[in-house]
Design a protein around this motif. Sequence first.
Motif, PDB file in Angstrom:
ATOM      1  N   ALA A  95      14.054  -2.397  16.162  1.00  0.00           N
ATOM      2  CA  ALA A  95      13.137  -1.229  15.748  1.00  0.00           C
ATOM      3  C   ALA A  95      11.955  -1.668  15.558  1.00  0.00           C
ATOM      4  CB  ALA A  95      13.885  -0.360  14.709  1.00  0.00           C
ATOM      5  N   THR A  96      11.174  -1.461  16.278  1.00  0.00           N
ATOM      6  CA  THR A  96       9.483  -1.384  15.929  1.00  0.00           C
ATOM      7  C   THR A  96       8.868  -0.957  14.566  1.00  0.00           C
ATOM      8  OG1 THR A  96       8.571   0.037  17.317  1.00  0.00           O
ATOM      9  CG2 THR A  96       9.258  -2.588  18.296  1.00  0.00           C
ATOM     10  N   CYS A  97       8.331  -0.926  14.209  1.00  0.00           N
ATOM     11  CA  CYS A  97       7.732  -0.206  12.684  1.00  0.00           C
ATOM     12  C   CYS A  97       6.143  -1.108  12.075  1.00  0.00           C
ATOM     13  CB  CYS A  97       8.822  -0.467  11.411  1.00  0.00           C
ATOM     14  SG  CYS A  97       8.686   0.689  10.267  1.00  0.00           S
ATOM     15  N   MET A  98       5.664   0.524  11.572  1.00  0.00           N
ATOM     16  CA  MET A  98       4.527  -0.611  10.827  1.00  0.00           C
ATOM     17  C   MET A  98       4.823   0.376   9.947  1.00  0.00           C
ATOM     18  SD  MET A  98       1.203  -1.540  11.006  1.00  0.00           S
ATOM     19  CE  MET A  98       1.030  -2.368  12.604  1.00  0.00           C
ATOM     20  N   TYR A  99       4.155  -0.403   9.285  1.00  0.00           N
ATOM     21  CA  TYR A  99       4.434   0.944   7.228  1.00  0.00           C
ATOM     22  C   TYR A  99       3.301  -0.017   6.519  1.00  0.00           C
ATOM     23  CZ  TYR A  99       5.516   1.520   2.016  1.00  0.00           C
ATOM     24  OH  TYR A  99       5.957   1.143   0.988  1.00  0.00           O
ATOM     25  N   VAL A 100       2.579   1.071   5.487  1.00  0.00           N
ATOM     26  CA  VAL A 100       0.787   0.619   5.659  1.00  0.00           C
ATOM     27  C   VAL A 100       1.467   1.677   4.026  1.00  0.00           C
ATOM     28  CG1 VAL A 100      -1.386   1.173   5.549  1.00  0.00           C
ATOM     29  CG2 VAL A 100      -0.331   1.106   7.522  1.00  0.00           C
ATOM     30  N   GLU A 101       0.827   0.760   2.941  1.00  0.00           N
ATOM     31  CA  GLU A 101       0.943   0.693   1.981  1.00  0.00           C
ATOM     32  C   GLU A 101      -0.370   1.497   1.514  1.00  0.00           C
ATOM     33  OE1 GLU A 101       1.203  -0.886  -2.444  1.00  0.00           O
ATOM     34  OE2 GLU A 101       3.450  -0.935  -1.463  1.00  0.00           O
ATOM     35  N   ALA A 102      -1.072   2.705   0.920  1.00  0.00           N
ATOM     36  CA  ALA A 102      -2.005   3.164   1.440  1.00  0.00           C
ATOM     37  C   ALA A 102      -2.968   3.740  -0.359  1.00  0.00           C
ATOM     38  CB  ALA A 102      -1.998   3.977   2.144  1.00  0.00           C
ATOM     39  N   ASP A 103      -3.413   2.863  -1.625  1.00  0.00           N
ATOM     40  CA  ASP A 103      -4.028   3.502  -2.501  1.00  0.00           C
ATOM     41  C   ASP A 103      -5.393   4.689  -2.383  1.00  0.00           C
ATOM     42  OD1 ASP A 103      -5.508   3.876  -5.091  1.00  0.00           O
ATOM     43  OD2 ASP A 103      -4.371   2.390  -5.861  1.00  0.00           O
ATOM     44  N   LEU A 104      -5.545   5.729  -1.292  1.00  0.00           N
ATOM     45  CA  LEU A 104      -6.504   6.206  -1.318  1.00  0.00           C
ATOM     46  C   LEU A 104      -7.896   5.601  -1.915  1.00  0.00           C
ATOM     47  CD1 LEU A 104      -5.069   8.868   0.615  1.00  0.00           C
ATOM     48  CD2 LEU A 104      -6.339   6.407   1.464  1.00  0.00           C
ATOM     49  N   SER A 105      -7.330   5.742  -3.416  1.00  0.00           N
ATOM     50  CA  SER A 105      -8.475   5.683  -4.585  1.00  0.00           C
ATOM     51  C   SER A 105      -9.199   4.781  -5.057  1.00  0.00           C
ATOM     52  CB  SER A 105      -7.840   5.708  -6.317  1.00  0.00           C
ATOM     53  OG  SER A 105      -6.990   4.897  -6.462  1.00  0.00           O
ATOM     54  N   ALA A 133       3.474  -2.226  -7.222  1.00  0.00           N
ATOM     55  CA  ALA A 133       1.874  -1.928  -7.479  1.00  0.00           C
ATOM     56  C   ALA A 133       2.042  -0.691  -8.131  1.00  0.00           C
ATOM     57  CB  ALA A 133       1.131  -1.272  -5.885  1.00  0.00           C
ATOM     58  N   GLY A 134       2.585   0.162  -9.332  1.00  0.00           N
ATOM     59  CA  GLY A 134       2.488   1.613  -9.412  1.00  0.00           C
ATOM     60  C   GLY A 134       0.938   1.797  -9.861  1.00  0.00           C
ATOM     61  N   ARG A 135       0.438   2.862  -8.971  1.00  0.00           N
ATOM     62  CA  ARG A 135      -1.340   2.915  -9.707  1.00  0.00           C
ATOM     63  C   ARG A 135      -1.256   4.510  -9.415  1.00  0.00           C
ATOM     64  NH1 ARG A 135      -1.032  -1.702  -5.800  1.00  0.00           N
ATOM     65  NH2 ARG A 135      -1.673   0.477  -4.090  1.00  0.00           N
ATOM     66  N   GLY A 136      -1.924   4.982  -9.462  1.00  0.00           N
ATOM     67  CA  GLY A 136      -2.399   5.936 -10.239  1.00  0.00           C
ATOM     68  C   GLY A 136      -2.295   7.558  -8.761  1.00  0.00           C
ATOM     69  N   GLY A 137      -3.218   8.360  -9.170  1.00  0.00           N
ATOM     70  CA  GLY A 137      -2.699   9.250  -7.410  1.00  0.00           C
ATOM     71  C   GLY A 137      -3.275   8.942  -6.504  1.00  0.00           C
ATOM     72  N   GLY A 138      -2.744   9.277  -5.204  1.00  0.00           N
ATOM     73  CA  GLY A 138      -3.298   8.367  -4.143  1.00  0.00           C
ATOM     74  C   GLY A 138      -2.847   7.165  -3.267  1.00  0.00           C
ATOM     75  N   ARG A 139      -1.933   6.993  -3.811  1.00  0.00           N
ATOM     76  CA  ARG A 139      -0.799   6.128  -3.479  1.00  0.00           C
ATOM     77  C   ARG A 139       0.176   6.734  -2.199  1.00  0.00           C
ATOM     78  NH1 ARG A 139       3.439   2.846  -5.326  1.00  0.00           N
ATOM     79  NH2 ARG A 139       3.361   1.205  -4.516  1.00  0.00           N
ATOM     80  N   VAL A 140       0.167   6.416  -1.161  1.00  0.00           N
ATOM     81  CA  VAL A 140       1.330   6.601  -0.427  1.00  0.00           C
ATOM     82  C   VAL A 140       1.953   5.252   0.466  1.00  0.00           C
ATOM     83  CG1 VAL A 140       0.395   9.113  -0.505  1.00  0.00           C
ATOM     84  CG2 VAL A 140      -0.764   7.868   1.219  1.00  0.00           C
ATOM     85  N   GLY A 141       3.150   5.957   0.894  1.00  0.00           N
ATOM     86  CA  GLY A 141       2.942   5.067   2.014  1.00  0.00           C
ATOM     87  C   GLY A 141       3.385   5.552   3.514  1.00  0.00           C
ATOM     88  N   ALA A 142       2.826   4.928   4.125  1.00  0.00           N
ATOM     89  CA  ALA A 142       2.706   5.813   5.741  1.00  0.00           C
ATOM     90  C   ALA A 142       3.755   4.781   6.938  1.00  0.00           C
ATOM     91  CB  ALA A 142       1.444   5.997   5.888  1.00  0.00           C
ATOM     92  N   VAL A 143       4.434   6.078   7.004  1.00  0.00           N
ATOM     93  CA  VAL A 143       5.442   4.353   8.407  1.00  0.00           C
ATOM     94  C   VAL A 143       5.191   5.556   9.746  1.00  0.00           C
ATOM     95  CG1 VAL A 143       7.618   4.249   8.207  1.00  0.00           C
ATOM     96  CG2 VAL A 143       7.045   4.383   6.029  1.00  0.00           C
ATOM     97  N   ILE A 144       5.474   4.353  10.637  1.00  0.00           N
ATOM     98  CA  ILE A 144       5.429   4.886  11.758  1.00  0.00           C
ATOM     99  C   ILE A 144       6.432   4.239  12.750  1.00  0.00           C
ATOM    100  CG2 ILE A 144       3.512   3.310  13.008  1.00  0.00           C
ATOM    101  CD1 ILE A 144       4.089   7.786  14.425  1.00  0.00           C
ATOM    102  N   GLY A 145       7.488   3.702  13.597  1.00  0.00           N
ATOM    103  CA  GLY A 145       8.695   3.778  13.525  1.00  0.00           C
ATOM    104  C   GLY A 145       9.386   4.057  15.190  1.00  0.00           C
ATOM    105  N   ASP A 146      10.302   3.254  15.614  1.00  0.00           N
ATOM    106  CA  ASP A 146      10.259   3.397  17.585  1.00  0.00           C
ATOM    107  C   ASP A 146      11.878   2.629  17.046  1.00  0.00           C
ATOM    108  OD1 ASP A 146      11.236   3.721  19.358  1.00  0.00           O
ATOM    109  OD2 ASP A 146       9.534   3.483  20.574  1.00  0.00           O
ATOM    110  N   VAL A 147      13.192   2.997  17.529  1.00  0.00           N
ATOM    111  CA  VAL A 147      14.289   2.750  16.995  1.00  0.00           C
ATOM    112  C   VAL A 147      14.349   2.408  19.373  1.00  0.00           C
ATOM    113  CG1 VAL A 147      16.716   3.221  16.958  1.00  0.00           C
ATOM    114  CG2 VAL A 147      15.321   3.978  16.241  1.00  0.00           C
ATOM    115  N   GLN A 148      15.113   1.523  19.541  1.00  0.00           N
ATOM    116  CA  GLN A 148      14.996   1.221  21.433  1.00  0.00           C
ATOM    117  C   GLN A 148      16.767   2.392  21.528  1.00  0.00           C
ATOM    118  OE1 GLN A 148      17.847  -1.640  21.516  1.00  0.00           O
ATOM    119  NE2 GLN A 148      17.191  -1.905  23.505  1.00  0.00           N
TER     120      GLN A 148
END
Length: 708
Positions: A445-455, A383-398
């Motif tokens: 590990a548990t994890c949440m991955y969010v691909e965000a296009d803020l535009s 999904a290559g798009r313009g500026g404002g596109r980021v991946g946000a990650v939160i995770g926890d290894v056991q």
Amino acid sequence: MPVPPWRAPDRAVCHGGPVPSTVSLPDDWPAHPDRSLALNRMGSFDWDLATGLMHLDAAALDVFDTAPEAYDGRPDSLSPRVPAAEAARLDALVSSALKSSEDTYGAYFRIRCHDGRLRWTHTQGRVMRGPDGRPYRIIGIVRDATEELSHSAERLGLDEERRRQTSVVESTTAALAHARTVRDVIDALGDAHGLERLGSMGMVMGLVEAGRIHLVAEGPQGSFVPGTRYTRVDEQYPMSEVVRSLQPRFLDSAQEFAQDYPGLWAKISYMDISAAAYLPLIAQARPIGAIGLLYQHKDGFTQDERNLLVALGSSIAQSLQRAMLLEQEHDLAEGLQQAMLPRRIPPVPGGQIAVRYRSARMGQDIGGDWYDVIPLPCGSPSAGRGGGRVGAVIGDVQGHDTHAAAVMGQLRIVLRAYAAEGHAPATVMARASVFLHELDTDRFATCMYVEADLSTGVLQLVRAGHIDPLLRTRDGDCRRLPVSGGMPLGLSAQFGRLEYPVTTVELDPGETILLCTDGLVEQPGADLDDGIQLLTTLVRTGPADLQLLADRLCGVVDERGGDDDMALLLLRRDVEDPPQGGGRFRQHVAPGDPEALVSARHMIGAAVRAWGARERVDEIELVADELIVNALMHTDGPAIVTLRVLTGAARRLRVEVEDRSSALPRRREAGDSGVSGRGLMLVDRLADDWGVEPRGGGKCVWCEFAMA
């Protein structure tokens, strides 16, 4: 008159004179010393300090109510007979005798018989020293002292004192058992309860650091005497002396204090100190520090008090060493984890980000919590798009150790690499799970991955066994955001369940999504849902500023003193006017992937609304969907959909759908009963303009819509 036979031996023994030949005596007279000792409930011991072996004769074993076959020659075999508090006091007494120049020692103590009764016993030992003054052997006796202490008043007095001393040892040991840091040790000893237990009005404590003594606690008022914060071990201070000699120093009067340490006394004489006890803190045969207890209205120290303080000094030293090792391990693990977390968060066009990390309260090892923000490429296969596109990650290894932190670092790097390569969110998660499984570690590990296009505000969320995120609206309301999930990373690969559903939502301008690990919501004895509900309330009532909100949430964790690490990521879409040009959106839709098709439809609508063509969103969604479906049905590859805003005299929104087939589409009539053939008719009716362009080994079908 003949002499009574029961008097003759006494007279002979008492006066040491010859025994008349006419006197009749028993065959075993005089009695052997061993028999004399045994008849008087007295036995002997011989303790070889080099080997640690202690010989006990039969009478001594009888005193300890121990059968010969139950004793293997080592003092530890007697531990069932000697209560722990009594054993600690005896150890301190013997240790003090060995370290000092004293050659004898004696003490009353109690043993526990097989039937559970406590019985008074007395021991007397003599220390044998070599030419160099080093002790190598102790020879002595043990005896039943029950009759000796039978007088009720005396026994009650000794029992009361013993109970007091035992209480001091037990209460102080219990307080130190919870100490996980040097500060915890200081607080346990220096607070009002600790000083009351010790009968002291103030305490000083110093740690040995590179040939110096660093005072970490001083004085009843907690203030440091000028010039004593750091002192050399060779200076004339009581604390320096006990560190050098490894011997306690008891000052029985103010006069003795002033005479032996005039420099220090001149600075503290205003405290009205009447006595002081300075104890070396020794761990593993080396001094790690010293502690001083200051007293008012006290006239010297009895031998029992000295023995008690020496025993406490040993317990304090062990607690202090444990705390220092825990702090070192914690600092090492925290440094390792901090080195693996992102050093800085890149600015994100069209949005704001706040991240926080808090380690567990001291004494708990560092875990594998992490966060990451990944700038995503423009024009990637996913999904290559313009500026404002980021991946946000939160995770926890056991786990909560350095291994968990090390695994976290590897997993973070790999997940970042997969995302930066442009893989779809579900693929990123699946590959990360395979990587963790192939590490051959027992951690998941548990994890949440969010691909965000803020535009456009479009978010694609993938959850691997993690807790759901929260969504805070522009007006301040907050709610849980349900996200479909798969198994934790590592486990999904182990069990062959690598499917991770993608949840697509639209983030409106001014809205904030909150990602966190369970350390922010879990509380001992509380349900997880209750913790999430509390967090929702905190976010709802928190400040609007993103950084202040993050600080407030971390402050709650700090006050609660949780037992787990916590990572937090807040992502907010900025409030701004719709762009007047330059907007761009691009995504691959793979064949046989209905979720990708649904996601593309959702993001197309969000992009159109964000770029100011809200009144034509239904038309554009319908046309784009028709072109994508045609490409997937009539070619053997994926469809690549691109939306962009064309600038010029009249703003237009252009939709392009590429495929790998060079065959051009043709418009045909579907007939009254046909179920297909209306696609290009629909495009022709709804779009303001459309056409087909060859593109390398394929083609691109495009259409344009006028924007107000």
